[in-house]
Write an enzyme that holds these catalytic residues in place. Structure first.
Site, PDB file in Angstrom:
ATOM      1  N   THR A 132      15.212  36.688  82.192  1.00 16.09           N
ATOM      2  CA  THR A 132      16.079  37.761  81.690  1.00 16.09           C
ATOM      3  C   THR A 132      15.306  39.066  81.598  1.00 16.09           C
ATOM      4  OG1 THR A 132      17.182  38.544  79.680  1.00 16.09           O
ATOM      5  CG2 THR A 132      15.534  36.858  79.363  1.00 16.09           C
ATOM      6  N   ASP A 133      16.030  40.181  81.647  1.00 16.65           N
ATOM      7  CA  ASP A 133      15.357  41.481  81.494  1.00 16.65           C
ATOM      8  C   ASP A 133      14.833  41.668  80.067  1.00 16.65           C
ATOM      9  OD1 ASP A 133      17.809  41.836  80.197  1.00 16.65           O
ATOM     10  OD2 ASP A 133      18.255  43.753  81.144  1.00 16.65           O
ATOM     11  N   GLU A 134      15.271  40.810  79.146  1.00 13.14           N
ATOM     12  CA  GLU A 134      14.824  40.973  77.760  1.00 13.14           C
ATOM     13  C   GLU A 134      13.334  40.679  77.592  1.00 13.14           C
ATOM     14  OE1 GLU A 134      17.298  39.900  74.539  1.00 13.14           O
ATOM     15  OE2 GLU A 134      19.114  39.924  75.743  1.00 13.14           O
ATOM     16  N   TYR A 156      14.457  34.781  71.302  1.00 16.41           N
ATOM     17  CA  TYR A 156      15.078  34.362  72.563  1.00 16.41           C
ATOM     18  C   TYR A 156      14.261  34.902  73.734  1.00 16.41           C
ATOM     19  CZ  TYR A 156      18.132  35.031  76.646  1.00 16.41           C
ATOM     20  OH  TYR A 156      18.622  35.085  77.925  1.00 16.41           O
ATOM     21  N   LYS A 160      12.056  32.855  76.578  1.00 13.77           N
ATOM     22  CA  LYS A 160      12.341  32.958  78.015  1.00 13.77           C
ATOM     23  C   LYS A 160      11.078  33.378  78.770  1.00 13.77           C
ATOM     24  CE  LYS A 160      15.686  32.597  80.040  1.00 13.77           C
ATOM     25  NZ  LYS A 160      16.310  31.415  80.706  1.00 13.77           N
TER      26      LYS A 160
HETATM   27  N1  LIG Z   1      24.350  35.993  79.943  1.00 10.96           N
HETATM   28  C1  LIG Z   1      23.532  36.963  80.307  1.00 10.96           C
HETATM   29  O1  LIG Z   1      23.862  38.143  80.170  1.00 10.96           O
HETATM   30  C2  LIG Z   1      22.190  36.638  80.912  1.00 10.96           C
HETATM   31  C3  LIG Z   1      21.403  37.676  81.420  1.00 10.96           C
HETATM   32  C4  LIG Z   1      20.167  37.381  81.994  1.00 10.96           C
HETATM   33  C5  LIG Z   1      19.745  36.072  82.075  1.00 10.96           C
HETATM   34  N2  LIG Z   1      20.508  35.073  81.549  1.00 10.96           N
HETATM   35  C6  LIG Z   1      20.026  33.688  81.661  1.00 10.96           C
HETATM   36  O2  LIG Z   1      20.972  32.985  82.436  1.00 10.96           O
HETATM   37  C7  LIG Z   1      21.025  31.620  82.037  1.00 10.96           C
HETATM   38  C8  LIG Z   1      22.458  31.199  81.747  1.00 10.96           C
HETATM   39  O3  LIG Z   1      22.998  32.028  80.731  1.00 10.96           O
HETATM   40  P1  LIG Z   1      24.529  31.950  80.319  1.00 10.96           P
HETATM   41  O4  LIG Z   1      24.913  33.270  79.799  1.00 10.96           O
HETATM   42  O5  LIG Z   1      25.302  31.297  81.394  1.00 10.96           O
HETATM   43  O6  LIG Z   1      24.427  30.959  79.061  1.00 10.96           O
HETATM   44  P2  LIG Z   1      25.404  29.795  78.567  1.00 10.96           P
HETATM   45  O7  LIG Z   1      25.033  29.595  77.134  1.00 10.96           O
HETATM   46  O8  LIG Z   1      26.813  30.089  78.899  1.00 10.96           O
HETATM   47  O9  LIG Z   1      24.941  28.553  79.425  1.00 10.96           O
HETATM   48  C9  LIG Z   1      23.802  27.788  79.126  1.00 10.96           C
HETATM   49  C10 LIG Z   1      24.086  26.363  79.535  1.00 10.96           C
HETATM   50  O10 LIG Z   1      22.903  25.599  79.320  1.00 10.96           O
HETATM   51  C11 LIG Z   1      23.260  24.357  78.710  1.00 10.96           C
HETATM   52  N3  LIG Z   1      22.110  23.878  77.935  1.00 10.96           N
HETATM   53  C12 LIG Z   1      21.571  24.427  76.824  1.00 10.96           C
HETATM   54  N4  LIG Z   1      20.523  23.703  76.404  1.00 10.96           N
HETATM   55  C13 LIG Z   1      20.379  22.698  77.301  1.00 10.96           C
HETATM   56  C14 LIG Z   1      19.465  21.615  77.424  1.00 10.96           C
HETATM   57  N5  LIG Z   1      18.475  21.435  76.533  1.00 10.96           N
HETATM   58  N6  LIG Z   1      19.600  20.780  78.461  1.00 10.96           N
HETATM   59  C15 LIG Z   1      20.609  20.925  79.365  1.00 10.96           C
HETATM   60  N7  LIG Z   1      21.515  21.925  79.296  1.00 10.96           N
HETATM   61  C16 LIG Z   1      21.392  22.802  78.275  1.00 10.96           C
HETATM   62  C17 LIG Z   1      24.464  24.678  77.833  1.00 10.96           C
HETATM   63  O11 LIG Z   1      25.229  23.537  77.540  1.00 10.96           O
HETATM   64  C18 LIG Z   1      25.202  25.689  78.710  1.00 10.96           C
HETATM   65  O12 LIG Z   1      26.118  25.042  79.568  1.00 10.96           O
HETATM   66  C19 LIG Z   1      20.090  31.497  80.826  1.00 10.96           C
HETATM   67  O13 LIG Z   1      18.869  30.982  81.277  1.00 10.96           O
HETATM   68  C20 LIG Z   1      19.918  32.931  80.355  1.00 10.96           C
HETATM   69  O14 LIG Z   1      18.665  33.130  79.735  1.00 10.96           O
HETATM   70  C21 LIG Z   1      21.719  35.324  80.961  1.00 10.96           C
END
Ligand SMILES: NC(=O)c1ccc[n+]([C@@H]2O[C@H](COP(=O)([O-])OP(=O)(O)OC[C@H]3O[C@@H](n4cnc5c(N)ncnc54)[C@H](O)[C@@H]3O)[C@@H](O)[C@H]2O)c1
Length: 344
Positions: A132-134, A156, A160
């Site tokens: 993530t950009d964070e 968080y 990451k």
């Molecule tokens: N949402 C954003 O704006 C954003 C931006 C940059 C990066 N990301 C990254 O993208 C990825 C997905 O984010 P998202 O927004 O879809 O989140 P989300 O919370 O919708 O999805 C996360 C998924 O991971 C599963 N999960 C959590 N812990 C787990 C474990 N221990 N084992 C197996 N599955 C597990 C959850 O059940 C869920 O389905 C993350 O890695 C996040 O850091 C998100």
């Protein structure tokens, strides 16, 4: 990148029942590529099996309910895999402030467990670690490059960073074909209604108000989820192992301006805004320079206006999806966690 000629690629999409992961599975199938997709997901509060219902029974689609920290589960899930895309994570900043340990577990130990197993996979062509950009912290002027200093400012973001640096170390030490992405804030269909955009849309549908942190002056760089998925898919083929790629939407916007854009799309006015006390350590601005990715041929197709319009339409048409989730939301994270005290 080596491809086994004529052989279907086997993907392992961890966290594939979540917001971005499920959009990525859809993207894989809609791209016309002949693939097998195995999803491994623990189905935490934000994971939703309904996000995958369109793929049930599809040739080569498998779902495994399990934890990426569980070695036996991961060993089974990794069998015969050519490409791993690891979305699985604890994600929400506010929740990490409340309970950092669960973030260390999934976002670091979980990544470690996947990497250890990936080392044993002879046919593995790519391991994409979704970061993530964070991890950069915030920036008041200019934009972050992949080489910028890394100064995460909440648990968080720090977790990451731990996960992605561990992935990098497995590339250097053991030759795991790791590529790391750092994306900006995503929005689009199937985002859990605790996230700001779906929270605001669904509050407005119900005639309620939207809680804006502080004075809403924080700036985010919004990325439509489909653009993010295209970037990841491109990096499976064109990414260079060991490298990091920023994925920014190039749509910077103050939270208050984003809020007003949503109000306008939904025919509401300022009376729908409620200012709430700001979050501690709230990052002021994120901004990414994505030139490295763009040189490979990617650029975002959605500006904020077009993306928000599509997102609002999706939530209006899919109330049956979000209504039960909304009813079960934890009020601490959906009503302004840091208190109801208005600053205005
Ligand atoms: N949402 C954003 O704006 C954003 C931006 C940059 C990066 N990301 C990254 O993208 C990825 C997905 O984010 P998202 O927004 O879809 O989140 P989300 O919370 O919708 O999805 C996360 C998924 O991971 C599963 N999960 C959590 N812990 C787990 C474990 N221990 N084992 C197996 N599955 C597990 C959850 O059940 C869920 O389905 C993350 O890695 C996040 O850091 C998100």
């Amino acid at each position: 990148m080596n491809r086994n000629m004529g052989k279907k690629r086997q993907y392992l999409v961890t966290g594939g029942a979540g917001f971005i992961g499920s959009n990525f599975v859809r993207h894989l199938y809609e791209s016309g590529e002949d693939v097998n997709v195995r999803v491994l997901d623990k189905l935490t509060y934000s994971g939703n099996i309904l996000n995958l219902k369109d793929f049930e029974g599809q040739d080569g689609f498998e779902f495994i309910k399990g934890d990426i920290c569980d070695e036996a589960v991961v060993a089974g899930a990794m069998k015969g895999v050519n490409v791993v895309v690891n979305f699985a994570a604890e994600v929400a900043v506010d929740r990490s402030i409340d309970d950092p340990k669960s973030f260390l577990r999934t976002d670091i130990i979980g990544v470690y467990t996947l990497l250890q197993e990936a080392r044993q996979q002879p046919g593995l062509e790519r391991f994409i670690q979704i970061s993530t950009d964070e991890v950069y912290g915030h920036i008041l002027e200019g934009s972050f490059h992949e080489t910028s200093e890394l100064k995460p400012r909440n648990p968080y973001a720090a977790s990451k960073l731990g996960g992605e640096r561990l992935a990098y170390s497995f590339f250097e030490t053991y030759g795991v074909p790791v590529v790391i992405t750092r994306a900006s804030n995503n929005y689009g269909p199937q985002a859990y209604p605790e996230k700001v955009i779906p929270l605001f849309i669904t509050n407005l549908v119900d005639g309620g108000q939207v809680p804006v942190f502080g004075e809403g002056r924080q700036i985010r760089d919004w990325l439509y989820v489909e653009d993010h998925c295209r970037a990841i898919r491109m990096l499976v083929d064109k990414g260079v192992n060991g490298e990091v790629y920023n994925v920014g939407g190039s749509q910077e916007c103050e939270n208050i301006a984003l809020t007003r854009q949503l109000l306008a799309i939904m025919g509401k006015d300022e009376r729908s805004i409620r200012f709430v006390q700001d979050r501690p350590g709230h990052d002021m601005r994120y901004s990414l320079d994505s030139a490295k990715l763009q040189e490979l041929g990617w650029k975002p197709r959605y500006d904020l206006e077009k993306g928000l319009q599509k997102t609002v339409e999706w939530y209006l048409q899919n109330e049956a999806w979000w209504r039960p989730l909304k009813q079960a939301l934890d009020p601490r994270y959906s009503k302004g966690f840091w208190g109801e005290k208005g600053v205005k």
